[in-house]
Scaffold this active site. Structure first.
Site, PDB file in Angstrom:
ATOM      1  N   GLU A 172      -7.674  25.290 -13.027  1.00  0.00           N
ATOM      2  CA  GLU A 172      -6.308  25.729 -12.743  1.00  0.00           C
ATOM      3  C   GLU A 172      -5.921  27.051 -13.409  1.00  0.00           C
ATOM      4  O   GLU A 172      -5.023  27.069 -14.268  1.00  0.00           O
ATOM      5  CB  GLU A 172      -5.303  24.640 -13.153  1.00  0.00           C
ATOM      6  CG  GLU A 172      -5.502  23.341 -12.407  1.00  0.00           C
ATOM      7  CD  GLU A 172      -4.477  22.278 -12.784  1.00  0.00           C
ATOM      8  OE1 GLU A 172      -3.610  22.531 -13.635  1.00  0.00           O
ATOM      9  OE2 GLU A 172      -4.554  21.170 -12.216  1.00  0.00           O
ATOM     10  N   GLU A 366      -8.873  16.708  -9.087  1.00  0.00           N
ATOM     11  CA  GLU A 366      -7.811  15.977  -9.797  1.00  0.00           C
ATOM     12  C   GLU A 366      -6.809  15.459  -8.785  1.00  0.00           C
ATOM     13  O   GLU A 366      -6.426  16.173  -7.851  1.00  0.00           O
ATOM     14  CB  GLU A 366      -7.022  16.878 -10.766  1.00  0.00           C
ATOM     15  CG  GLU A 366      -7.713  17.174 -12.053  1.00  0.00           C
ATOM     16  CD  GLU A 366      -6.855  18.005 -13.011  1.00  0.00           C
ATOM     17  OE1 GLU A 366      -5.612  17.918 -12.946  1.00  0.00           O
ATOM     18  OE2 GLU A 366      -7.446  18.743 -13.805  1.00  0.00           O
TER      19      GLU A 366
HETATM   20  O1  IFM Z   1      -2.966  17.027 -17.452  1.00  0.00           O
HETATM   21  C1  IFM Z   1      -3.021  18.013 -16.485  1.00  0.00           C
HETATM   22  C2  IFM Z   1      -4.400  18.634 -16.431  1.00  0.00           C
HETATM   23  O2  IFM Z   1      -4.796  19.128 -17.659  1.00  0.00           O
HETATM   24  C3  IFM Z   1      -4.417  19.771 -15.435  1.00  0.00           C
HETATM   25  N1  IFM Z   1      -3.912  19.343 -14.153  1.00  0.00           N
HETATM   26  C4  IFM Z   1      -2.660  18.619 -14.125  1.00  0.00           C
HETATM   27  C5  IFM Z   1      -2.715  17.460 -15.113  1.00  0.00           C
HETATM   28  C6  IFM Z   1      -1.383  16.689 -15.065  1.00  0.00           C
HETATM   29  O3  IFM Z   1      -0.321  17.533 -15.388  1.00  0.00           O
END
Ligand code: IFM
Length: 452
Positions: A172, A366
């Site tokens: 990200e 994710e």
């Molecule tokens: O916890 C975070 C992660 O580190 C990066 N993506 C989003 C998740 C939830 O906010």
């Protein structure tokens, strides 16, 4: 305690990769052990008022010491893969120069433990925890950090590459750029607004240089984990549509276009430090797969002082050319994020339309939600709904090869501290006891069903 949703999940391909994700700063703790260097998040969390519940990540879930127990949980879950991140400052305490053997040894042990449990290790090389020493020299605002990142990638690949066959370069870069350098709500706490753009470019350049370094070490399955979500215009009016397009550019196209098309959206390249054209050749090298982190869509309108305007709970400055609006009519997670599984189908099919054959196979790196309690039926409903939405995207022709839940366990949720719980496994922060939640049992059964 487990209530199954009404019908079994649709069947995914036999070789579909089922995994769960975590990141180093959010779970490891042991920040002063075995020669680890300090990170931007160590420093940021120590500043009064930065973390909403006053917690820090000094111990986090103590995964550094308890990793055998955590790998046993992965095995019990039936996870095919585990996405974790390597802490750059454990391997190179100053971000560059001397390698800390004890730091690498930790990941060596973890990878061995995973392999012995039959769980495929999927390391992410950078998940926001920039070595503080590098940040003090300018961090990602400086081109040199991209080169240092590639050197670090080479060191890790040299040590783990005999057992790791799937790599993720960055997690990200959009959030680090926006929240860390643009708005100052995350480490390193800089509020540069649009002057944060070089941090985006240098992360992407670091990604490209790291891809070269990993390939030189023989890696042939390399991806990136980018956060994306559909941007919905608040109305059909011209100003709302333009504001939504602008937001889409910032969240989605600024990071996907250079990687997949080899160019920045119009008007952006002129704002970046050069040589951008040469860099784009490096950035847009072929990816073996494209990681998507999906959580929610965003409703965006033209700036309007009377309307609530925030980004993931963070107030957006009035000088931004858009305002983020509340999405009504959907359930919400404990974080207040709207639960919209259909938007995952929309996101993936729109990416397929936008990028065509330039879009490599996709892996959802994710997807998850924060809810409290051990009997987390809402999380079951969330994951079930998103898996069905993912399957619909696949039926519509999107080539998706894997899905990772965020997260294996409750962990340090950045500026929210320990208050937002994303785990399939509950962490008692007093005792550090791990307790699988209802969603863990449900997912274990669902994965058994896929294998049957
Ligand atoms: O916890 C975070 C992660 O580190 C990066 N993506 C989003 C998740 C939830 O906010």
């Amino acid at each position: 305690m487990t209530t199954l949703p009404p019908s079994p999940l649709p069947r995914f391909p036999a070789d579909f990769l089922w995994g769960v994700s975590t990141s180093a700063q959010q779970i490891e703790g042991a920040v002063d052990e075995d020669g680890r260097g300090r990170t931007t998040w160590d420093a940021f969390a120590a500043e009064p008022g930065r973390i909403r519940d006053g917690s820090d990540a000094l111990v986090a879930t103590d995964h550094y010491h308890r990793y055998p127990e955590d790998v046993a949980l992965l095995k019990e879950l039936g996870a095919g893969a585990y996405r974790f991140s390597v802490a750059w400052a454990r391997v190179l305490p100053e971000g560059a120069g001397a390698v800390n053997k004890a730091g690498l040894d930790f990941y060596d042990r973890l990878v061995d433990e995973l392999c012995a449990a039959g769980v495929r290790p999927v390391p992410t090389l950078f998940h926001w925890d920039t070595p503080l020493a590098l940040e003090e020299r300018g961090g990602w605002l400086r081109r040199d950090t991209a080169r240092r990142f590639a050197e670090y990638a080479d060191v890790v690949a040299a040590r783990l590459g005999d057992r790791v066959d799937r790599w993720i370069t960055l997690n990200e870069p959009a959030e680090l750029t926006l929240l860390g350098y643009g708005l100052g709500e995350h480490a390193p706490g800089k509020r540069l607004l649009f002057d944060a753009l070089p941090a985006a470019h240098h992360q992407l350049l670091g990604h490209g240089l790291a891809v070269q370094a990993l390939r030189a070490r023989g890696a042939d399955s390399i991806g990136i984990a980018n956060s994306h979500g559909p941007t919905w215009a608040a109305s059909g009016s011209g100003p709302d549509k333009s504001a939504a397009d602008f937001y889409d550019l910032l969240l989605n196209r600024l990071f996907a276009d250079p990687l997949l098309l080899g160019r920045y959206p119009d008007g952006i390249a002129e704002m970046l430090p050069g040589p951008v054209a040469d860099d784009l050749d490096v950035i847009s090298q072929r990816l073996d797969w494209y990681g998507v982190n999906y959580y929610q869509p965003t409703l965006v309108g033209a700036p309007d002082g009377d309307l609530p305007s925030d980004f993931a709970g963070i107030e957006v400055p009035p000088d931004m050319p858009f305002s983020v609006r509340e999405i009504e009519g959907y359930p919400r997670t404990a974080f207040g994020w709207p639960v919209v599984p259909d938007a995952l189908t929309e996101l993936l099919t729109s990416f397929r339309e936008r990028y065509g054959d330039r879009l490599p196979p996709v892996v959802i790196t994710e997807n998850g939600c924060s809810y409290d309690g051990l009997d987390d039926q809402e999380r079951i409903t969330y994951i079930d709904g998103h898996l069905r939405a993912l399957h619909r995207a696949m039926e519509a022709g999107v080539d998706v090869r894997g899905y990772f839940v965020w997260s294996l366990m409750d962990n340090f949720e950045w500026a929210e501290g320990n208050a937002q719980r994303f785990g399939l496994v509950h962490i008692d922060y007093e005792t550090l006891a791990r307790t699988p939640k209802a969603s863990f049992h449900w997912l274990r059964d669902a994965l058994r069903g896929q294998r049957a």
